[in-house]
Scaffold this motif. Sequence first.
Motif, PDB file in Angstrom:
ATOM      1  N   LEU A   4       0.848  -1.188   0.000  1.00 42.87           N
ATOM      2  CA  LEU A   4       0.000   0.000   0.000  1.00 42.87           C
ATOM      3  C   LEU A   4       0.882   1.237   0.000  1.00 42.87           C
ATOM      4  CD1 LEU A   4      -2.781   1.390   0.360  1.00 42.87           C
ATOM      5  CD2 LEU A   4      -2.454   1.118   2.835  1.00 42.87           C
ATOM      6  N   VAL A   5       0.584   2.162  -0.902  1.00 41.57           N
ATOM      7  CA  VAL A   5       1.377   3.378  -1.006  1.00 41.57           C
ATOM      8  C   VAL A   5       0.446   4.530  -1.365  1.00 41.57           C
ATOM      9  CG1 VAL A   5       1.905   3.005  -3.452  1.00 41.57           C
ATOM     10  CG2 VAL A   5       3.477   4.358  -2.040  1.00 41.57           C
ATOM     11  N   GLN A   6       0.827   5.724  -0.996  1.00 46.06           N
ATOM     12  CA  GLN A   6       0.016   6.894  -1.331  1.00 46.06           C
ATOM     13  C   GLN A   6       0.325   7.392  -2.743  1.00 46.06           C
ATOM     14  OE1 GLN A   6       0.778   9.715   1.884  1.00 46.06           O
ATOM     15  NE2 GLN A   6      -1.104   9.063   2.901  1.00 46.06           N
ATOM     16  N   THR A   7      -0.603   8.122  -3.286  1.00 43.79           N
ATOM     17  CA  THR A   7      -0.417   8.726  -4.595  1.00 43.79           C
ATOM     18  C   THR A   7       0.897   9.503  -4.639  1.00 43.79           C
ATOM     19  OG1 THR A   7      -2.808   8.935  -4.910  1.00 43.79           O
ATOM     20  CG2 THR A   7      -1.400  10.320  -6.278  1.00 43.79           C
ATOM     21  N   GLY A   8       1.649   9.278  -5.723  1.00 39.24           N
ATOM     22  CA  GLY A   8       2.936   9.934  -5.870  1.00 39.24           C
ATOM     23  C   GLY A   8       4.105   9.151  -5.301  1.00 39.24           C
TER      24      GLY A   8
ATOM     25  N   LEU B 237       3.281   6.984  -8.500  1.00 40.92           N
ATOM     26  CA  LEU B 237       2.134   6.080  -8.593  1.00 40.92           C
ATOM     27  C   LEU B 237       0.817   6.839  -8.512  1.00 40.92           C
ATOM     28  CD1 LEU B 237       3.594   3.141  -6.552  1.00 40.92           C
ATOM     29  CD2 LEU B 237       2.634   2.940  -8.845  1.00 40.92           C
ATOM     30  N   LYS B 238      -0.150   6.319  -9.253  1.00 40.92           N
ATOM     31  CA  LYS B 238      -1.483   6.905  -9.314  1.00 40.92           C
ATOM     32  C   LYS B 238      -2.503   5.880  -8.803  1.00 40.92           C
ATOM     33  CE  LYS B 238      -0.187   9.344 -13.569  1.00 40.92           C
ATOM     34  NZ  LYS B 238      -0.542   9.577 -14.992  1.00 40.92           N
ATOM     35  N   VAL B 239      -3.659   6.366  -8.425  1.00 42.15           N
ATOM     36  CA  VAL B 239      -4.721   5.474  -7.953  1.00 42.15           C
ATOM     37  C   VAL B 239      -5.042   4.425  -9.013  1.00 42.15           C
ATOM     38  CG1 VAL B 239      -7.140   5.353  -7.295  1.00 42.15           C
ATOM     39  CG2 VAL B 239      -5.696   7.182  -6.383  1.00 42.15           C
ATOM     40  N   GLU B 240      -5.004   4.834 -10.267  1.00 42.64           N
ATOM     41  CA  GLU B 240      -5.340   3.900 -11.364  1.00 42.64           C
ATOM     42  C   GLU B 240      -4.290   2.821 -11.597  1.00 42.64           C
ATOM     43  OE1 GLU B 240      -5.361   7.235 -11.424  1.00 42.64           O
ATOM     44  OE2 GLU B 240      -4.673   8.009 -13.377  1.00 42.64           O
ATOM     45  N   ASP B 241      -3.164   2.896 -10.883  1.00 48.89           N
ATOM     46  CA  ASP B 241      -2.163   1.829 -10.953  1.00 48.89           C
ATOM     47  C   ASP B 241      -2.507   0.669 -10.016  1.00 48.89           C
ATOM     48  OD1 ASP B 241       0.344   4.385 -11.161  1.00 48.89           O
ATOM     49  OD2 ASP B 241      -0.430   3.153 -12.809  1.00 48.89           O
ATOM     50  N   THR B 242      -3.527   0.844  -9.209  1.00 53.35           N
ATOM     51  CA  THR B 242      -3.943  -0.204  -8.286  1.00 53.35           C
ATOM     52  C   THR B 242      -4.370  -1.454  -9.045  1.00 53.35           C
ATOM     53  OG1 THR B 242      -4.641   1.366  -6.587  1.00 53.35           O
ATOM     54  CG2 THR B 242      -5.621  -0.840  -6.514  1.00 53.35           C
TER      55      THR B 242
ATOM     56  N   GLN C 228      -0.139  -7.764  -4.898  1.00 48.19           N
ATOM     57  CA  GLN C 228      -1.110  -6.664  -4.885  1.00 48.19           C
ATOM     58  C   GLN C 228      -0.403  -5.326  -4.700  1.00 48.19           C
ATOM     59  OE1 GLN C 228      -4.681  -6.684  -5.136  1.00 48.19           O
ATOM     60  NE2 GLN C 228      -4.358  -4.460  -5.269  1.00 48.19           N
ATOM     61  N   VAL C 229      -0.749  -4.371  -5.538  1.00 41.45           N
ATOM     62  CA  VAL C 229      -0.306  -2.989  -5.389  1.00 41.45           C
ATOM     63  C   VAL C 229      -1.550  -2.134  -5.222  1.00 41.45           C
ATOM     64  CG1 VAL C 229       0.762  -1.017  -6.532  1.00 41.45           C
ATOM     65  CG2 VAL C 229       1.811  -3.287  -6.706  1.00 41.45           C
ATOM     66  N   THR C 230      -1.599  -1.392  -4.124  1.00 38.09           N
ATOM     67  CA  THR C 230      -2.737  -0.515  -3.850  1.00 38.09           C
ATOM     68  C   THR C 230      -2.216   0.899  -3.648  1.00 38.09           C
ATOM     69  OG1 THR C 230      -3.944  -2.314  -2.792  1.00 38.09           O
ATOM     70  CG2 THR C 230      -4.715  -0.070  -2.383  1.00 38.09           C
ATOM     71  N   VAL C 231      -2.748   1.828  -4.428  1.00 34.25           N
ATOM     72  CA  VAL C 231      -2.362   3.224  -4.335  1.00 34.25           C
ATOM     73  C   VAL C 231      -3.551   4.008  -3.807  1.00 34.25           C
ATOM     74  CG1 VAL C 231      -1.417   5.214  -5.541  1.00 34.25           C
ATOM     75  CG2 VAL C 231      -0.837   2.898  -6.312  1.00 34.25           C
ATOM     76  N   SER C 232      -3.355   4.661  -2.677  1.00 35.01           N
ATOM     77  CA  SER C 232      -4.446   5.403  -2.050  1.00 35.01           C
ATOM     78  C   SER C 232      -4.306   6.897  -2.330  1.00 35.01           C
ATOM     79  CB  SER C 232      -4.455   5.163  -0.547  1.00 35.01           C
ATOM     80  OG  SER C 232      -3.269   5.658   0.039  1.00 35.01           O
ATOM     81  N   SER C 233      -5.434   7.573  -2.370  1.00 34.45           N
ATOM     82  CA  SER C 233      -5.422   9.017  -2.653  1.00 34.45           C
ATOM     83  C   SER C 233      -5.271   9.821  -1.382  1.00 34.45           C
ATOM     84  CB  SER C 233      -6.718   9.408  -3.367  1.00 34.45           C
ATOM     85  OG  SER C 233      -7.827   9.061  -2.573  1.00 34.45           O
TER      86      SER C 233
END
Length: 122
Positions: free
Chosen positions: A11-15, A85-90, A117-122
């Motif tokens: 899990l990572v934040q946007t950017g 990273l962008k949310v749409e990369d999830t 799993q890669v999850t990008v949060s806004s």
Amino acid sequence: QVQLVESGGGLVQTGGSLRLSCAASGRTFSSYTMGWFRQAPGMEREFVATIHWSGTTYYADSVKGRFTISRDNAKNTVYLQMNSLKVEDTAVYYCAARAGVVTTVWDEYHYWGQGTQVTVSS
């Protein structure tokens, strides 16, 4: 036979950034074309990046300039460095291998990992 094991998702934040790794078994790793694909819920599996044994690389337009694929043949490992990273990369990211030329078509790859799993949060 080639076995592939991915790691490095999370899990990572946007950017933010993540680096995925894919460890391969087999003595002929250096002769394989390696690829990364991803699949979001309800979506088809899509091409992300691929690297030929010669080092030639190709990227999906959506990740060009942000992601970098590389390989270390001495370690039988291929990497995907993901920046900005962008949310749409999830998605679930899959490593794949094929004995042949580069291709962006997922069903032309012969071997697959279990995915990470890669999850990008806004």
